[in-house]
Design an enzyme around this catalytic site. Structure first.
Site, PDB file in Angstrom:
ATOM      1  N   HIS A 153      36.659  19.715  58.063  1.00  0.00           N
ATOM      2  CA  HIS A 153      36.136  18.300  57.869  1.00  0.00           C
ATOM      3  C   HIS A 153      36.727  17.585  56.536  1.00  0.00           C
ATOM      4  O   HIS A 153      37.144  18.206  55.353  1.00  0.00           O
ATOM      5  CB  HIS A 153      34.578  18.698  57.488  1.00  0.00           C
ATOM      6  CG  HIS A 153      33.823  17.268  57.076  1.00  0.00           C
ATOM      7  ND1 HIS A 153      33.613  16.435  58.191  1.00  0.00           N
ATOM      8  CD2 HIS A 153      33.248  16.635  55.869  1.00  0.00           C
ATOM      9  CE1 HIS A 153      33.263  15.304  57.811  1.00  0.00           C
ATOM     10  NE2 HIS A 153      32.791  15.659  56.500  1.00  0.00           N
ATOM     11  N   SER A 154      36.966  16.473  56.947  1.00  0.00           N
ATOM     12  CA  SER A 154      37.640  15.434  56.088  1.00  0.00           C
ATOM     13  C   SER A 154      38.808  16.230  55.509  1.00  0.00           C
ATOM     14  O   SER A 154      39.910  16.469  56.075  1.00  0.00           O
ATOM     15  CB  SER A 154      36.686  15.188  55.054  1.00  0.00           C
ATOM     16  OG  SER A 154      37.269  14.377  54.145  1.00  0.00           O
ATOM     17  N   TYR A 155      38.979  16.303  54.290  1.00  0.00           N
ATOM     18  CA  TYR A 155      40.241  16.971  53.385  1.00  0.00           C
ATOM     19  C   TYR A 155      40.612  18.402  53.872  1.00  0.00           C
ATOM     20  O   TYR A 155      41.675  18.862  53.838  1.00  0.00           O
ATOM     21  CB  TYR A 155      40.129  16.803  51.750  1.00  0.00           C
ATOM     22  CG  TYR A 155      41.425  16.964  51.148  1.00  0.00           C
ATOM     23  CD1 TYR A 155      42.065  15.811  50.923  1.00  0.00           C
ATOM     24  CD2 TYR A 155      41.892  18.358  50.758  1.00  0.00           C
ATOM     25  CE1 TYR A 155      43.306  16.057  50.090  1.00  0.00           C
ATOM     26  CE2 TYR A 155      43.055  18.409  50.165  1.00  0.00           C
ATOM     27  CZ  TYR A 155      43.692  17.221  49.998  1.00  0.00           C
ATOM     28  OH  TYR A 155      45.065  17.173  49.227  1.00  0.00           O
TER      29      TYR A 155
END
Length: 291
Positions: free
Chosen positions: A246-248
C-alpha cells in the site's frame, strides 16, 4: 491572546484517555459514547495535536496486541542477530510463515506514523479497526490457508534524549567566522527576549531534544523490505508468494524487485498495489521489471 498551554503529559492507556473500542471496532468515549474529538481544548492546536499523537502511540500498541491475540501472529526481532544493547525493530509472522509449502501473504503498509498491522491511523481513530488495520486481510488469509508475514517498514530508528553535553556540542560545532557567529548570537538573544516576553501570556513548553539511533540494515522502508526478503521470505517453503503493498509500500516493493529481480520473479506469484506511489522511471527499473 492565547491561553496558557496545559502540560504535555498524557495517559499511556486507552482507559486513561477514557476511550475504548466497542464491539464494532469503533473508538468511543467511555462516558459519552461519542467518537474521538480532536479539538479537545479550544484554541490550543499544538496541545491537541500532541494529545492525538499520544493516543496514536497507544493505538499502535493495541493493534500489536490484536495481531498476537486475535490473529495468533508472533513478533520476530530484527536484526536477527541483534545484540542486547543495539536498536531493534520487529515484524509479525504466522507460525507457518516459513514452513507453509503452498502460499504466503506478505503485507507492506505505507509511510508516516503507521506501524505493523495498520493501513491508516486516521481511519482506526475516526472509522473502525476493520477500515484502518490489516486484521481483516490477515484473518481471511489464515482462513484460506496462507502463511502470513506483516512488515514494519517505518520502524527505522529509536529516539533517545540528548545529554546536556551533546546539546552543547551541537550548538558550538559551527565553523562560521566569529563575526558572523556573534551577529547571529545577538539576533538569537533578542529573539529569545521577545519569546520570553510572550511566554508570560502563552507559556508554550519546550520539548526535550532527542537524537535518532538507526536500526541496523533496517534504516528505511526499502532497506527493511530487502532485509525481510533476504532473511525470511526468500527462505520460506511457499511455492507461491503474494504481496499486498500500500502507498509507499509499493515503492518499497519495486525497489526490492530492482535489487533482487531474479529471486522475486522466481518466487512471487502476484502483487496487489493499493494506491501505490511507486514510479518505475524514477526508481530506474529495468525493461524486464517494467514489463
Amino acid at each position: 491572546m492565547k491561553k496558557d498551554e496545559p502540560p504535555l503529559e498524557f495517559p499511556d492507556t486507552l482507559e486513561g484517555f477514557e476511550y475504548s473500542f466497542n464491539e464494532k471496532g469503533q473508538l468511543r468515549h467511555a462516558k459519552t459514547g461519542e467518537p474521538f474529538v480532536f479539538n479537545y481544548r479550544e484554541d490550543l492546536h499544538r496541545w491537541n495535536q500532541k494529545r492525538y499523537e499520544a493516543l496514536g502511540e497507544i493505538i499502535t500498541k493495541h493493534v500489536y496486541g490484536l495481531l498476537e491475540k486475535e490473529c495468533h501472529l508472533k513478533k520476530v526481532t530484527l536484526p536477527v542477530d541483534a545484540t542486547e544493547n543495539e536498536p531493534k525493530s520487529f515484524i509479525f509472522m504466522s507460525e507457518d510463515a516459513l514452513t507453509n509449502p503452498d502460499k504466503l501473504l506478505v503485507l507492506i503498509h505505507g509511510n508516516g506514523v503507521v506501524r505493523a498491522g495498520q493501513w491508516a491511523r486516521r481511519l482506526i481513530i475516526n472509522e473502525d479497526l476493520d477500515s484502518g488495520t490489516q486484521i481483516p486481510y490477515i484473518k481471511k488469509a489464515i482462513e484460506e490457508g496462507y502463511g502470513v508475514i506483516v512488515l514494519n517498514p517505518n520502524e527505522n530508528y529509536i529516539e533517545v534524549e540528548k545529554t546536556k553535553a551533546q546539546v552543547q556540542l551541537s550548538s558550538d560545532s559551527s565553523d562560521e567566522p566569529a563575526e558572523k557567529r556573534e551577529r547571529k548570537d545577538k539576533i538569537q538573544k533578542e529573539t529569545k527576549k521577545r519569546c520570553d516576553f510572550y511566554e508570560k501570556y502563552r507559556n508554550p513548553q519546550k520539548e526535550k531534544e532527542t537524537m535518532q539511533m538507526y536500526i541496523r540494515d533496517n534504516g528505511s522502508p526499502e532497506e527493511h523490505a530487502i532485509y525481510v526478503w533476504d532473511h525470511f521470505i526468500s527462505q520460506s517453503a511457499a511455492e507461491n508468494v503474494f504481496f499486498v503493498a500500500h502507498s509507499y509500500g509499493g515503492l518499497a516493493f519495486v525497489e526490492l524487485m530492482i535489487q533482487r529481480e531474479a529471486e522475486v520473479k522466481n518466487k512471487v506469484t502476484a502483487v496487489a498495489l493499493t494506491d501505490s506511489v511507486h514510479n518505475v522511471w524514477h526508481q530506474e527499473a529495468g525493461k524486464t521489471i517494467r514489463e
